[in-house]
Design an enzyme around this catalytic site. Structure first.
Site, PDB file in Angstrom:
ATOM      1  N   GLU A 143      76.151  60.710  40.576  1.00  0.00           N
ATOM      2  CA  GLU A 143      76.969  59.755  39.825  1.00  0.00           C
ATOM      3  C   GLU A 143      76.380  58.345  39.755  1.00  0.00           C
ATOM      4  OE1 GLU A 143      81.310  61.905  40.327  1.00  0.00           O
ATOM      5  OE2 GLU A 143      80.984  60.010  41.366  1.00  0.00           O
TER       6      GLU A 143
ATOM      7  N   GLU B 236      80.861  68.901  41.160  1.00  0.00           N
ATOM      8  CA  GLU B 236      82.085  68.398  41.787  1.00  0.00           C
ATOM      9  C   GLU B 236      83.253  68.715  40.881  1.00  0.00           C
ATOM     10  OE1 GLU B 236      82.412  64.345  43.143  1.00  0.00           O
ATOM     11  OE2 GLU B 236      80.375  64.348  43.970  1.00  0.00           O
TER      12      GLU B 236
END
Length: 489
Positions: free
Chosen positions: A206, A387
């Site tokens: 991320e 995720e």
């Protein structure tokens, strides 16, 4: 039954800073994040929770217990990271040919001599302990994705309190090309040390969150909390360069595939008139980044340029997905709307009447299908869902969330997308950054006092999925929106 391909793997993802600390000798105080969450001004201002990561779930000391539970759950893939600051807690000599006057980092020299020099500075105790962890993981037949960076930077590269106070003289983290050089060297070194245990690599988790929340969404409690759109763009420019140079560095010592893991929202139009807003939001928040590391196209100021040293630096895409973002067209472009996606009240309902989590995130599984199929149609690179999960201490919504999102992955595969695994976030409760221990994402409930792990009902649901290779008839009824509970008084 919704069956997945034979080579599809179900597993979990976790991060070092969030999970490792909590047992004696596990502390890692040499990071920007550690300093950030201990800072009295941040705590008193409510930017961070006041919870401390050294009281965490204790994976560093108790990793075998975590792995035992994963094995009992039938999990076959894991994504973990190495904490940079554990390996190089102290400042390194500057890299060869480092020139901080150059904005573009087109090459970082990596060779055997350089790797041996780095080896002289590395913390051997930390290296040996990570090897023990990874060997134990592999001994259980678990496919292993090693991620190089999941947010904390060594303090010698980033002092977030100095930056927050406006001191940009250094060390400034991703604002400095020094971090680009060091990340390339670190990534190559880690691959050199652990390649025999690794199946695939990821450079970063991320990066868009790091570049966004640290400099734009400063109320989020992410370091360095310095409001500047210009510095946000500079950080993202350097992060893109760092990924490309790390890719080159890893490839110099390994033939394993290398991906990157990205935070995704499914952009949805408020009305049919807002489709153009979706296209703009997707480009700004997703395609601009991936066009840089796949096609070499990057913005330098207001000009788009093509850099061959960035092109083709990606083998696979890691998709993190939690909820959607509803957007509306405006005179200047588009805006995202509250009351949907991440912008809802906690444990309530969205403006669409959908339930929300302990974090206030809207239940919207079909967005995962949208994200996966759009990535596939644009780039044709294989993917992992790296995720996906929900903050739900009571474990009321999680069984529904889990089955509904796994079903959307099945839909995407049936539509032609090459998705090779689903990694839930997460196996156990952990330290949720600025929110501390209050947000519980685990299939396993952690007693932070005793470090014991307890199976939530959703863990049994995930075991049913993992051991049978899909959604069985016995749990198919969970593929729906959870019934909304009456509001608590």
């Amino acid at each position: 039954m919704y069956s997945f391909p034979k080579n599809f793997r179900f597993g979990w993802s976790q991060a070092g800073f969030q999970s490792e600390m909590g047992t004696p000798g596990s502390e890692d105080p040499n990071t920007d994040w550690y300093k950030w969450v201990h800072d009295p001004e941040n705590i008193s201002a409510g930017l961070v929770s006041g919870d401390l990561p050294e009281n965490g779930p204790g994976y560093w000391g108790n990793y075998k217990t975590f792995h035992d539970n994963a094995q009992k759950m039938g999990l076959k893939i894991a994504r973990l990271n190495v904490e940079w600051s554990r390996i190089f807690p102290n400042q390194l000599p500057k890299p060869q040919n480092f020139d901080d006057s150059k904005q573009d980092v087109t090459e970082v020299e990596i060779n055997q001599n350089e790797l041996r020099r780095l080896d002289e500075h590395a913390n051997k105790d930390a290296l040996n302990h990570y090897r023990e962890i990874f060997k134990d993981l592999k001994s259980r037949g678990i496919y292993f994705i090693l991620n190089m960076y999941h947010w904390p930077l060594p303090l010698w590269l980033h002092d977030p309190i100095r930056v927050r106070r406006g001191d940009l003289s250094g060390p400034t983290g991703w604002l400095s090309t020094r971090t680009v050089y060091e990340f390339a060297r670190f990534s190559a070194y880690i691959a050199w040390k652990f390649d025999d245990l690794v199946d695939e690599y990821s450079t970063m988790n991320e990066p868009n969150v790091v570049g966004g929340l640290g400099y734009v969404g400063v109320k989020s409690g992410f370091p360095p909390g310095y409001l500047s759109f210009e510095l946000s763009r500079k950080a993202m420019y350097n992060i893109i360069q760092a990924h490309a140079r790390a890719y080159d560095g890893i490839k110099s010592v390994s033939k394993k595939p290398i991906g990157i893991i990205y935070a995704n929202s499914s952009f949805q139009p408020l009305t049919e008139k807002d489709v153009e807003a979706v296209e703009m939001a997707e480009y700004d928040n997703r395609w601009a980044f991936f066009d840089a590391i796949i096609r070499g196209e990057i913005m330098r100021g207001s000009e788009k340029v093509v850099r061959d040293d960035l092109r083709g630096r990606l083998d696979w895409i890691g998709v993190n997905y939690y909820t959607r973002t509803v957007v509306k067209k405006t005179e200047k472009g588009y805006t995202s709307l509250g009351g949907y996606g991440h912008g809802c009240e906690r444990n309530s309902v969205s403006l669409a009447g959908l339930p929300t989590s302990d974090f206030g995130w809207e239940f919207f599984p079909e967005g995962l299908y949208d994200v996966l199929t759009k990535y596939w149609n644009r780039y044709h690179l294989y993917m992992y869902v790296t995720e996906n999960g929900i903050a739900d201490d009571a474990d009321y919504q999680r069984p529904y969330y889990l089955v509904s999102h796994v079903y959307q992955v099945h839909r995407a595969i049936n539509s032609g997308a090459d998705v090779r695994g689903y990694l839930h976030w997460s196996l156990a409760d952990n330290y949720e950054w600025a929110s501390g221990f209050s947000m519980r994402f685990g299939l396993l409930k952690v007693d932070y006092g005793t470090k014991r792990l307890y199976w939530r009902p959703s863990a049994l649901v995930y075991r049913e999925i993992a051991t049978n290779g899909g959604i069985t008839d016995e749990i198919e009824h969970l593929n729906t929106v959870p019934p909304i509970r009456p509001l608590r008084h």
